[in-house]
Design an enzyme around this catalytic site. Structure first.
Site, short mmCIF file in Angstrom:
data_model
loop_
_atom_site.label_atom_id
_atom_site.label_comp_id
_atom_site.label_asym_id
_atom_site.label_seq_id
_atom_site.Cartn_x
_atom_site.Cartn_y
_atom_site.Cartn_z
N GLU A 143 0.83 -1.21 0.00
CA GLU A 143 0.00 0.00 0.00
C GLU A 143 0.86 1.27 0.00
O GLU A 143 0.38 2.35 0.27
CB GLU A 143 -0.95 0.00 1.20
CG GLU A 143 -2.02 -1.09 1.10
CD GLU A 143 -3.01 -1.08 2.26
OE1 GLU A 143 -4.12 -1.59 2.07
OE2 GLU A 143 -2.67 -0.60 3.37
N GLY A 226 -8.64 -18.33 5.23
CA GLY A 226 -9.81 -17.95 6.03
C GLY A 226 -10.06 -18.97 7.14
O GLY A 226 -9.14 -19.35 7.87
N ASP A 257 -3.97 -9.12 8.46
CA ASP A 257 -2.92 -8.30 9.07
C ASP A 257 -2.52 -8.85 10.44
O ASP A 257 -1.33 -8.88 10.78
CB ASP A 257 -3.38 -6.85 9.21
CG ASP A 257 -3.65 -6.20 7.86
OD1 ASP A 257 -3.02 -6.61 6.87
OD2 ASP A 257 -4.51 -5.30 7.80
P1 ADP Z 1 -7.51 -11.93 4.61
O1 ADP Z 1 -8.06 -11.30 5.84
O2 ADP Z 1 -6.23 -11.31 4.14
O3 ADP Z 1 -8.51 -12.11 3.49
P2 ADP Z 1 -7.92 -14.70 5.42
O4 ADP Z 1 -9.39 -14.50 5.24
O5 ADP Z 1 -7.29 -15.88 4.75
O6 ADP Z 1 -7.06 -13.41 5.01
O7 ADP Z 1 -7.67 -14.79 7.01
C1 ADP Z 1 -6.38 -14.74 7.58
C2 ADP Z 1 -6.32 -15.65 8.78
O8 ADP Z 1 -7.31 -15.23 9.75
C3 ADP Z 1 -6.64 -17.12 8.51
O9 ADP Z 1 -5.48 -17.82 8.13
C4 ADP Z 1 -7.16 -17.58 9.86
O10 ADP Z 1 -6.09 -17.80 10.76
C5 ADP Z 1 -7.91 -16.35 10.36
N1 ADP Z 1 -9.34 -16.41 10.00
C6 ADP Z 1 -9.99 -15.68 9.06
N2 ADP Z 1 -11.30 -16.00 9.01
C7 ADP Z 1 -11.49 -16.95 9.95
C8 ADP Z 1 -12.63 -17.70 10.43
N3 ADP Z 1 -13.85 -17.53 9.88
N4 ADP Z 1 -12.43 -18.62 11.42
C9 ADP Z 1 -11.21 -18.80 11.97
N5 ADP Z 1 -10.11 -18.11 11.58
C10 ADP Z 1 -10.24 -17.22 10.59
#
Ligand code: ADP
Length: 306
Positions: A143, A226, A257
């Protein structure tokens, strides 16, 4: 090993997130009424620095904000989280802002005005060389201008500092930058965009993306998935999946982050990649069970209790 004043140096953006809830986002030419304005500290660089500091990392931030109220908000939250903000430069343009509308389904629309982030320059990096010498790991995102990222990566390499890079928003990276990422940390969306025409991008397995990403040159790759956790792979090694704890997610803003800040912090302690990812998925999961970004990031104590 030289004594390091900081575990982690984050080089990146600092934004004020201006959030308004709406029933639906306006079409062209239309005006809609929304909720009261909420102003939150944000930006990937500022978020990662706060995430790591709350977990106990001695953290410094190199960023640029405007000489305005948003800049002061960002400086205050960095300092109160324990981040050394002496590397945050002030002035030249207004503080970056993200104008965010959120509808009842939780879907958002975002306009980013980079403001002072766009003025963080290679010269600023050169003038801050001491911060790079003082840190074990430097963490970067995209960014801020790409030539500033490239200068920071080169400075880190010369200082013997490990480089963690989150290519967000996705952009083509110079080979010499990719080659030193250890790891390159990215979500599924960023992985697909970075792979562009590579046939692996069309496949549905993160293992295929990770293998293809490793062929672009980084020393290691971590793909976040996620609720499914993350996947780690090293050059020459097999991909390892690390599941996330099962939680009831309320707000995933800033999860990536929190994950990256936590990962970088564990790596400064000499953790192996898989071990650091295991810690980071727990921090990421803890960050999604509360509303907001920085204010939702867990402390060291909260993670230790799990
Ligand atoms: P970004 O926020 O960059 O899109 P992600 O969605 O992959 O990245 O989320 C990053 C990390 O946050 C995941 O690897 C996990 O550890 C955690 N996380 C995100 N969403 C969830 C969820 N619904 N349940 C549990 N952990 C989550």
């Amino acid at each position: 090993m030289p004594a390091h004043e900081f575990d982690l140096l984050v080089v990146g953006s600092a934004n004020a997130d201006l959030v308004v809830g709406v029933q639906r986002r306006p079409a062209a030419g239309e005006t809609v009424l929304g909720s009261d304005l909420a102003t939150h500290p944000g930006g990937r660089g500022a978020n990662q620095a706060v995430a790591a500091a709350r977990l106990g990392a001695r953290t410094a931030l190199l960023a640029r904000v405007g000489d305005d109220a948003h800049g002061r908000l960002l400086l205050d939250t960095q300092r109160s989280s324990g981040v050394d903000a002496s590397g945050v430069l002030i002035g030249g343009a207004p503080t970056g802002v993200a104008l965010i509308t959120v509808d009842p389904a939780g879907d958002n629309g975002i306009v980013v005005s980079p403001g002072a982030n766009a003025l963080l320059s290679p010269q600023d990096v050169r003038a801050s060389g001491k911060l790079f010498d003082a840190a074990r790991v430097v963490s970067l995102q995209l960014e801020i201008p790409l030539d500033t990222v490239a200068e920071a990566v080169g400075t880190a390499v010369r200082a013997g500092t490990r480089v963690v890079l989150n290519p967000s928003p996705p952009a083509a990276l110079p080979a010499q930058v990719l080659a030193v990422c250890d790891p390159l940390v990215l979500n599924e969306h960023e992985a697909r965009l970075l792979l562009r025409d590579d046939p692996a991008a069309a496949q549905d397995t993160p293992e295929a993306w990770a293998e293809a990403l490793i062929r672009l040159g980084p020393r290691s790759v971590v793909v976040t998935l996620g609720a499914s956790g993350a996947l780690a792979t090293r050059s020459g090694g097999a991909a390892v999946r690390i599941p996330a704890p099962h939680v009831h997610a309320i707000d995933t803003t800033g999860a990536g982050d929190a994950f990256t800040g936590a990962l970088a912090w564990r790596l400064t302690r000499g953790a192996e990649l898989e071990e650091a990812v295991d810690y980071a998925v727990r921090v990421g999961a803890a960050a999604v069970i509360r509303a907001g970004a920085q204010e939702a990031f867990p402390t060291e104590r909260e993670i230790a209790r799990d």
